[in-house]
Design a protein around this motif. Structure first.
Motif, PDB file in Angstrom:
ATOM      1  N   GLN A   1      -5.774   5.748   4.729  1.00  0.00           N
ATOM      2  CA  GLN A   1      -6.541   7.125   4.485  1.00  0.00           C
ATOM      3  C   GLN A   1      -5.802   7.944   3.496  1.00  0.00           C
TER       4      GLN A   1
ATOM      5  N   GLU B   1     -10.539  -7.755   1.470  1.00  0.00           N
ATOM      6  CA  GLU B   1     -11.105  -7.151   2.615  1.00  0.00           C
ATOM      7  C   GLU B   1     -10.013  -6.506   3.425  1.00  0.00           C
ATOM      8  N   SER B   2      -9.182  -5.713   2.859  1.00  0.00           N
ATOM      9  CA  SER B   2      -8.182  -4.964   3.539  1.00  0.00           C
ATOM     10  C   SER B   2      -8.405  -3.351   3.339  1.00  0.00           C
ATOM     11  N   LYS B   3      -8.718  -2.675   4.295  1.00  0.00           N
ATOM     12  CA  LYS B   3      -8.982  -1.330   4.236  1.00  0.00           C
ATOM     13  C   LYS B   3      -7.842  -0.409   3.666  1.00  0.00           C
TER      14      LYS B   3
ATOM     15  N   LEU C   1     -15.712  -1.435   0.508  1.00  0.00           N
ATOM     16  CA  LEU C   1     -14.775  -1.043   1.435  1.00  0.00           C
ATOM     17  C   LEU C   1     -15.404  -0.158   2.506  1.00  0.00           C
ATOM     18  N   ASN C   2     -16.733   0.205   2.123  1.00  0.00           N
ATOM     19  CA  ASN C   2     -17.545   1.251   3.040  1.00  0.00           C
ATOM     20  C   ASN C   2     -16.597   2.736   2.969  1.00  0.00           C
ATOM     21  N   LEU C   3     -15.978   3.020   1.790  1.00  0.00           N
ATOM     22  CA  LEU C   3     -15.349   4.235   1.695  1.00  0.00           C
ATOM     23  C   LEU C   3     -16.511   5.443   1.401  1.00  0.00           C
TER      24      LEU C   3
ATOM     25  N   GLN D   1       0.939  -1.072   0.002  1.00  0.00           N
ATOM     26  CA  GLN D   1       0.023  -0.131  -0.083  1.00  0.00           C
ATOM     27  C   GLN D   1       0.773   1.288   0.107  1.00  0.00           C
TER      28      GLN D   1
ATOM     29  N   ALA E   1     -10.398  -4.647  -1.897  1.00  0.00           N
ATOM     30  CA  ALA E   1     -11.746  -5.026  -1.651  1.00  0.00           C
ATOM     31  C   ALA E   1     -11.803  -6.400  -1.820  1.00  0.00           C
TER      32      ALA E   1
ATOM     33  N   SER F   1     -15.531  -1.071  -5.714  1.00  0.00           N
ATOM     34  CA  SER F   1     -14.806  -1.147  -4.461  1.00  0.00           C
ATOM     35  C   SER F   1     -15.039  -0.214  -3.176  1.00  0.00           C
TER      36      SER F   1
ATOM     37  N   SER G   1      -6.673   6.291  -0.301  1.00  0.00           N
ATOM     38  CA  SER G   1      -8.143   6.577  -0.488  1.00  0.00           C
ATOM     39  C   SER G   1      -8.324   8.021  -0.929  1.00  0.00           C
TER      40      SER G   1
END
Length: 602
Positions: free
Chosen positions: A469, A464-466, A501-503, A438, A461, A497, A472
């Motif tokens: 910040q 399942e790795s957020k 990821l609930n972004l 990342q 996604a 995605s 994003s």
């Protein structure tokens, strides 16, 4: 004489006052005197030679007095033969520093290059090819072409092009004066006139050079360069292609590999007839091919998007299995990538063998090789169920370790492909590598393509790795600034995605997405529409009604190619959004469900 001659002499009357017996005694004495003089001369020559040797012995050590034709090196006696002129004895100065008794072994006779004197007979004149190959820059190589233009042969022109491509590939990216432009035009003219005079190897070398130069010219359009330098390869490429097609039956497999590689690098797809003939020639030359030739030819076919026949693929596997232990890291990477691009799954035996070879060579893999192998394995693992072979856990662990060691050298494409591969095979890397990837993605995000950005988010996604910040936020900013550059497939993956990821999606980004999706609604495939509607059902206060209506129209137009899962996802999403399908959309989805349920288990 004999007795008869002596008797005749005595019977003859005497011609001098001397006694006849004197003559009988003088004749043998004369013979002995002459023999004695000859012997004395021989003794004198021996004496003179011994004196000369004695004077030399006073200056040269005893063991160095070996004949020039004698050479002893590493305990092996051999004659110098034609190299006797290049042999020399140890000098007195070198032997005087160390007493001979203290030497562990006799001095070695070494070969030396003949001394060259300028203007003398010993000076060797360099040929045109040698001067071109010895050039320290592209300008120097072109200067040789200009100087010897009247004596230039087709081989000289191809050698100059090959030298520039191999040793000075960035030459075309530089700004040059009018003199260099003139020299380049001379070279291009010679190349054009040499097409019909070159043999198979010359044609292959020229095409390879064109391909090599195109690799170095990927970012050339961003820099000021001579337009002619870009136009020359395009102008004569067709002539060399046609010449290569005519000489194909006579071309050996190594030259064939160079020809195909060159065409692949310049993104020039030859006629189908040429590729089919090349495939037959390729199969016939398997016996003579080395590992690099096999894999580079396979890579070229994949880059040209030419699928091999089942028989040819089987022959390739058999030939590769015989030399697979000699595959280096690049050969392994090319083979896996090629089969993934062509979507031709290898046999299970070959797949396992190539994975074992990759495991043995993993410590020698470059960053791009790691990414290509992971991408290829993931692509093959996501193919048809009958041919799927998951990567070996040992290989994945070794590739993770190698990726962590070389992560600082991963470019934008490599980091995108690596994350996509892990997401496709649902393999979650260890925590240290996941965080490091990342961070590397943040540093190269500015050089990522739109599809690369979408692949990074999609992979996170899937795993399942957020995302961090910072990552994003950077993606949000890039989407707002360059949303029109993103193709429909990339937009659908990014929106999906974000939902997975609930972004949060800012209001400004929502407006940009709505405008872009409505404008390109006709370009969205059914799977992309399904992903968008599913993602919108996860957001609050989004999307707008006009956006939903645009997508519903596309559902009606393309319902016949919807998959069963896509149809179910669309119905679920519309129900979740409180937008029940009505009229034609309802009927079309109902018919599609009936059609797909007849062939698929619900």
């Amino acid at each position: 004489g004999n007795g008869r001659s002596r008797l005749a002499y005595l019977e003859a009357p005497p011609r001098s006052p001397l006694s006849p017996h004197f003559y009988l005694l003088a004749m043998p004495a004369r013979r002995y005197i002459i023999s004695g003089l000859r012997g004395a001369m021989v003794l004198w020559l021996i004496y003179a030679a011994s004196c000369t040797t004695a004077s030399v012995c006073k200056r040269v050590p005893v063991m160095s007095r070996l004949p020039l034709h004698f050479s002893r090196e590493n305990g092996i006696r051999r004659t110098a033969g034609s190299h006797s002129r290049s042999l020399r004895r140890p000098s007195f100065e070198s032997m005087a520093t160390v007493p001979w008794e203290e030497c562990s072994e006799p001095p070695k006779y070494v070969l030396r290059k003949p001394r060259l004197r300028e203007g003398g007979r010993a000076t060797r004149k360099m040929g045109i090819n040698q001067m071109i190959q010895a050039a320290s820059s592209g300008e120097d190589a072109l200067t040789v072409i200009e100087t010897a233009y009247q004596k230039l042969s087709p081989i000289n022109a191809v050698t100059c092009l090959h030298t520039i491509a191999k040793k000075h590939p960035t030459f075309l990216q530089q700004t040059h004066d009018s003199k260099v432009q003139y020299q380049w035009k001379l070279l291009s003219h010679s190349l054009k006139s040499s097409i019909n005079l070159l043999d198979c190897r010359g044609i292959a070398t020229a095409i390879w050079a064109f391909g090599r130069l195109s690799v170095s010219m990927e970012d050339t359009l961003k820099k000021p360069i001579i337009p002619d330098l870009l136009e020359v390869p395009n102008e004569i490429r067709t002539g060399y292609r046609d010449r290569a097609l005519d000489m194909l039956p006579e071309t050996e497999i190594r030259s064939l590999a160079s020809v195909l590689w060159g065409f692949a690098q310049v993104a020039h797809i030859p006629p189908r007839k040429f590729l089919e003939s090349a495939e037959k020639q390729f199969v016939m030359g398997f016996v003579e091919a080395n590992p690099h030739t096999l894999t580079s030819t396979m890579w070229a076919f994949a880059s040209l998007r030419h699928k091999l026949s089942t028989t040819s693929l089987k022959h390739f596997e058999e030939a590769s299995m015989g030399v697979i232990k000699a595959f280096n890291s690049q050969d392994i990477s090319n083979t896996i990538w090629s089969m993934a691009i062509l979507q031709q799954a290898p046999s299970r035996e070959f797949h396992l063998s190539i994975q074992d070879a990759a495991l043995n060579q993993v410590t020698r893999l470059e960053p791009q090789g790691v990414a290509n192998i992971l991408w290829g394995l993931a692509k093959l693992a996501s193919g048809e169920k009958s041919t799927r072979v998951r990567p070996e856990p040992r290989l994945l662990a070794a590739l993770e370790k190698r990726a962590l060691q070389t992560l600082g050298l991963f470019n934008a494409q490599a980091i995108s492909n690596t994350l996509w591969a892990f997401g496709t095979i649902r393999h979650r890397p260890n925590g240290k590598l996941a965080q490091a990837m990342q961070l590397r993605a943040i540093s190269v995000l500015g050089r990522c393509t739109p599809q690369g950005v979408a692949n990074i988010l999609w992979a996170l996604a899937q795993l399942e790795s957020k995302p961090l910040q910072i990552l994003s936020d950077d993606v949000n900013d890039r989407l707002i600034k360059n949303i029109n550059l993103y193709p429909p497939q990339a937009i659908s993956l990014i929106v999906w995605s974000f939902a997975r990821l609930n972004l949060p999606v800012s209001r400004k980004l929502q407006n940009k997405l709505t405008t872009r999706i409505i404008a390109a609604a006709d370009e969205f495939q059914p799977q992309a529409i399904s992903n968008l509607l599913w993602a919108f059902s996860k957001f609050e206060n989004y999307p707008e009604v006009r956006l939903l209506n645009a997508l519903k129209k596309q559902v009606y137009k393309k319902h016949e190619i919807l998959s069963l899962q896509g149809t179910v996802n669309i119905l679920w999403a519309l129900r979740k959004l409180m937008r029940h399908p009505v009229g034609r959309v309802t009927q079309s989805l109902k018919r599609r469900l009936i059609d797909t349920s007849n062939t698929t288990n619900l």
